[in-house]
Design a protein around this motif. Structure first.
Motif, mmCIF file in Angstrom:
data_model
loop_
_atom_site.group_PDB
_atom_site.id
_atom_site.type_symbol
_atom_site.label_atom_id
_atom_site.label_comp_id
_atom_site.label_asym_id
_atom_site.label_seq_id
_atom_site.Cartn_x
_atom_site.Cartn_y
_atom_site.Cartn_z
ATOM 1 N N ASP A 271 -22.373 -4.119 5.016
ATOM 2 C CA ASP A 271 -23.243 -5.288 4.979
ATOM 3 C C ASP A 271 -22.427 -6.515 4.569
ATOM 4 N N PHE A 272 -23.089 -7.673 4.493
ATOM 5 C CA PHE A 272 -22.375 -8.863 4.028
ATOM 6 C C PHE A 272 -23.354 -9.868 3.439
ATOM 7 N N ILE A 273 -22.785 -10.802 2.696
ATOM 8 C CA ILE A 273 -23.555 -11.820 1.979
ATOM 9 C C ILE A 273 -23.607 -13.096 2.811
ATOM 10 N N LEU A 274 -24.749 -13.761 2.789
ATOM 11 C CA LEU A 274 -24.876 -15.048 3.470
ATOM 12 C C LEU A 274 -24.480 -16.175 2.518
ATOM 13 N N PRO A 275 -23.940 -17.273 3.042
ATOM 14 C CA PRO A 275 -23.411 -18.344 2.190
ATOM 15 C C PRO A 275 -24.439 -18.895 1.207
ATOM 16 N N GLY A 276 -23.984 -19.116 -0.027
ATOM 17 C CA GLY A 276 -24.839 -19.717 -1.051
ATOM 18 C C GLY A 276 -25.781 -18.746 -1.725
ATOM 19 N N ARG A 277 -25.640 -17.451 -1.434
ATOM 20 C CA ARG A 277 -26.583 -16.474 -1.986
ATOM 21 C C ARG A 277 -26.605 -16.480 -3.521
ATOM 22 N N PHE A 278 -25.442 -16.389 -4.130
ATOM 23 C CA PHE A 278 -25.410 -16.252 -5.580
ATOM 24 C C PHE A 278 -25.927 -17.506 -6.280
ATOM 25 N N ALA A 279 -25.620 -18.677 -5.753
ATOM 26 C CA ALA A 279 -26.122 -19.915 -6.362
ATOM 27 C C ALA A 279 -27.644 -19.944 -6.337
ATOM 28 N N ARG A 280 -28.231 -19.530 -5.204
ATOM 29 C CA ARG A 280 -29.695 -19.525 -5.107
ATOM 30 C C ARG A 280 -30.305 -18.527 -6.082
ATOM 31 N N LEU A 281 -29.709 -17.341 -6.174
ATOM 32 C CA LEU A 281 -30.278 -16.323 -7.060
ATOM 33 C C LEU A 281 -30.093 -16.697 -8.525
ATOM 34 N N LEU A 282 -28.961 -17.253 -8.877
ATOM 35 C CA LEU A 282 -28.715 -17.610 -10.269
ATOM 36 C C LEU A 282 -29.581 -18.774 -10.728
ATOM 37 N N ALA A 283 -30.166 -19.490 -9.794
ATOM 38 C CA ALA A 283 -31.090 -20.571 -10.159
ATOM 39 C C ALA A 283 -32.449 -20.031 -10.593
ATOM 40 N N ILE A 284 -32.687 -18.736 -10.357
ATOM 41 C CA ILE A 284 -33.943 -18.103 -10.770
ATOM 42 C C ILE A 284 -33.773 -17.639 -12.215
ATOM 43 N N SER A 285 -34.614 -18.136 -13.094
ATOM 44 C CA SER A 285 -34.456 -17.853 -14.519
ATOM 45 C C SER A 285 -35.280 -16.641 -14.963
ATOM 46 N N MET B 243 -31.733 -16.684 -24.255
ATOM 47 C CA MET B 243 -31.058 -16.007 -23.136
ATOM 48 C C MET B 243 -30.133 -16.990 -22.426
ATOM 49 N N LYS B 244 -28.967 -16.523 -22.054
ATOM 50 C CA LYS B 244 -28.018 -17.367 -21.323
ATOM 51 C C LYS B 244 -28.593 -17.793 -19.984
ATOM 52 N N LYS B 245 -28.453 -19.057 -19.647
ATOM 53 C CA LYS B 245 -28.978 -19.527 -18.373
ATOM 54 C C LYS B 245 -28.235 -18.868 -17.224
ATOM 55 N N ALA B 246 -29.005 -18.364 -16.279
ATOM 56 C CA ALA B 246 -28.396 -17.647 -15.153
ATOM 57 C C ALA B 246 -27.478 -18.557 -14.351
ATOM 58 N N ALA B 247 -27.819 -19.851 -14.276
ATOM 59 C CA ALA B 247 -27.063 -20.769 -13.422
ATOM 60 C C ALA B 247 -25.608 -20.909 -13.858
ATOM 61 N N SER B 248 -25.279 -20.575 -15.105
ATOM 62 C CA SER B 248 -23.901 -20.692 -15.574
ATOM 63 C C SER B 248 -23.198 -19.347 -15.617
ATOM 64 N N SER B 249 -23.788 -18.334 -14.998
ATOM 65 C CA SER B 249 -23.279 -16.975 -15.077
ATOM 66 C C SER B 249 -22.246 -16.681 -13.991
ATOM 67 N N THR B 250 -21.465 -15.633 -14.242
ATOM 68 C CA THR B 250 -20.499 -15.150 -13.265
ATOM 69 C C THR B 250 -20.984 -13.837 -12.673
ATOM 70 N N VAL B 251 -20.453 -13.508 -11.498
ATOM 71 C CA VAL B 251 -20.922 -12.331 -10.761
ATOM 72 C C VAL B 251 -19.742 -11.428 -10.417
ATOM 73 N N SER B 252 -19.885 -10.151 -10.742
ATOM 74 C CA SER B 252 -18.942 -9.123 -10.300
ATOM 75 C C SER B 252 -19.567 -8.392 -9.132
ATOM 76 N N VAL B 253 -18.876 -8.355 -8.009
ATOM 77 C CA VAL B 253 -19.384 -7.683 -6.814
ATOM 78 C C VAL B 253 -18.743 -6.303 -6.716
ATOM 79 N N ILE B 254 -19.591 -5.285 -6.562
ATOM 80 C CA ILE B 254 -19.120 -3.907 -6.424
ATOM 81 C C ILE B 254 -19.376 -3.447 -4.989
ATOM 82 N N ILE B 255 -18.327 -2.999 -4.336
ATOM 83 C CA ILE B 255 -18.432 -2.449 -2.980
ATOM 84 C C ILE B 255 -17.874 -1.033 -3.009
ATOM 85 N N THR B 256 -18.733 -0.035 -2.841
ATOM 86 C CA THR B 256 -18.236 1.333 -2.718
ATOM 87 C C THR B 256 -18.156 1.663 -1.233
ATOM 88 N N ALA B 257 -17.078 2.350 -0.861
ATOM 89 C CA ALA B 257 -16.820 2.535 0.569
ATOM 90 C C ALA B 257 -16.327 3.932 0.863
#
Length: 325
Positions: free
Chosen positions: A97-111, A1-15
């Motif tokens: 809503d909104f994201i707090l700084p560093g959120r994606f880095a912290r989550l992607l560190a979870i394998s 499985m690809k390591k999450a830490a090297s992954s990219t994130v697409s953010v979807i906001i429906t409004a």
């Protein structure tokens, strides 16, 4: 499985008519270095949502805005965004809503996860990412959520506080969604997140949740989201019945799903009765309910609960509180 830490994130906001809040969502999503794109789907708003989103993007090429000419609801809007996303993970962000700084880095560190979520801080409706209440202390840990624990956390049990894990906003691995051909159920305008998470868990998705805070949700007392239509409840109940029809689910999970479906049926029957009473009067509504005597008990319990609710104190404010305490 690809390591999450090297992954990219697409953010979807429906409004939908979110001109007053969407700027914060867009700005905080673009501020994350792991964000490869932010896709805003405007669901036929009549206000300046699109213009507000574009201004917040300040010309960032990662921002893509899609306009819908017909309001199809959040599930349809999210599916439209999913069709054009390119990231390894999909992150759903509500427009208020909104994201707090560093959120994606912290989550992607979870394998080893197909869904990765974190704790939610409830903030005032006028808050911004620079104006937050004090975050309550929490012991950092990762919780593994299976189908049974997730469904049970959404049960309404008298005398017990719901864990409300259906409100979690996980990043979802695109590879898992595509391998199962999973998308949001466009017949639903209520509980579409819960439905998708259940279907994923039934297919052995790995759902991991950090107790650290990375997502801020604006809290409004008596928000419109708490006023559900009969059609919305009926669609949610239909989804719960569909969950029960899936094979390969053990007895413990099936029992949890059955209890949830029963809860939803009671809510739908009560809402349907109240609609009939408003349209045709109490007697006609009662005569209609009597055609199926099994509906009378849940209707009576629902009416009694509503009557007693008038004497209960209003719910305590969630501002400054965490979803996982």
């Amino acid at each position: 499985m690809k390591k999450a830490a090297s992954s990219t994130v697409s953010v979807i906001i429906t409004a939908y008519e979110a001109a007053s809040t969407i700027a914060g969502a867009v700005r905080t999503a673009l501020a994350e270095t792991e964000t490869t794109e932010v896709i805003v789907v405007d669901d036929a708003s009549k206000d300046n949502t699109v213009e507000a989103a574009e201004r917040a993007g300040q010309g960032d090429a990662r921002l893509k805005v899609v306009r819908c000419t017909i309001n199809g609801g959040p599930a349809a809007a999210r599916n439209r965004a999913l069709a054009i996303t390119t990231g390894d993970f999909i992150a759903i962000l509500d427009a208020d809503d909104f994201i707090l700084p560093g959120r994606f880095a912290r989550l992607l560190a979870i394998s080893d996860a197909d869904m990765i979520a974190d704790n939610i801080l409830f903030v005032d409706e006028n808050s911004s990412s620079d104006d937050l209440p004090l975050v309550p202390p929490v012991s950092p840990r990762v919780i593994d959520i299976d189908l049974v624990s997730f469904v049970r956390a959404n049960h309404s049990i008298r005398g017990k506080k719901r864990q409300e894990w259906g409100f979690l906003k996980p990043m979802i691995r695109r590879e898992f969604l595509d391998s199962q051909n999973f998308r949001y159920d466009e017949t639903m305008r209520l509980g579409e997140d819960y439905d998708l998470y259940v279907r994923m868990l039934q297919k052995q998705a790995r759902f991991r949740v950090s107790t650290e805070v990375g997502y801020a949700a604006r809290w409004r007392y008596n928000s419109l989201s708490s006023r559900h239509s009969t059609a919305d409840l009926q669609a949610l109940h239909a989804a719960a019945l569909a969950h029960l029809s899936v094979g390969g689910v053990d007895d413990t999970a099936r029992t949890a799903l059955r209890i949830h479906a029963k809860e939803l049926k009671r809510r739908f029957l009560l809402r349907d009765f109240l609609d009939r009473r408003a349209e045709a009067g109490r007697l006609t509504a009662l005569l209609s309910a009597c055609r199926d005597p099994l509906t009378l008990a849940p209707i009576a319990r629902g009416i009694l609960s509503d009557k007693l609710g008038a004497y209960r104190p209003p719910p305590a404010s969630r501002i400054g509180r965490l979803l996982i305490e």
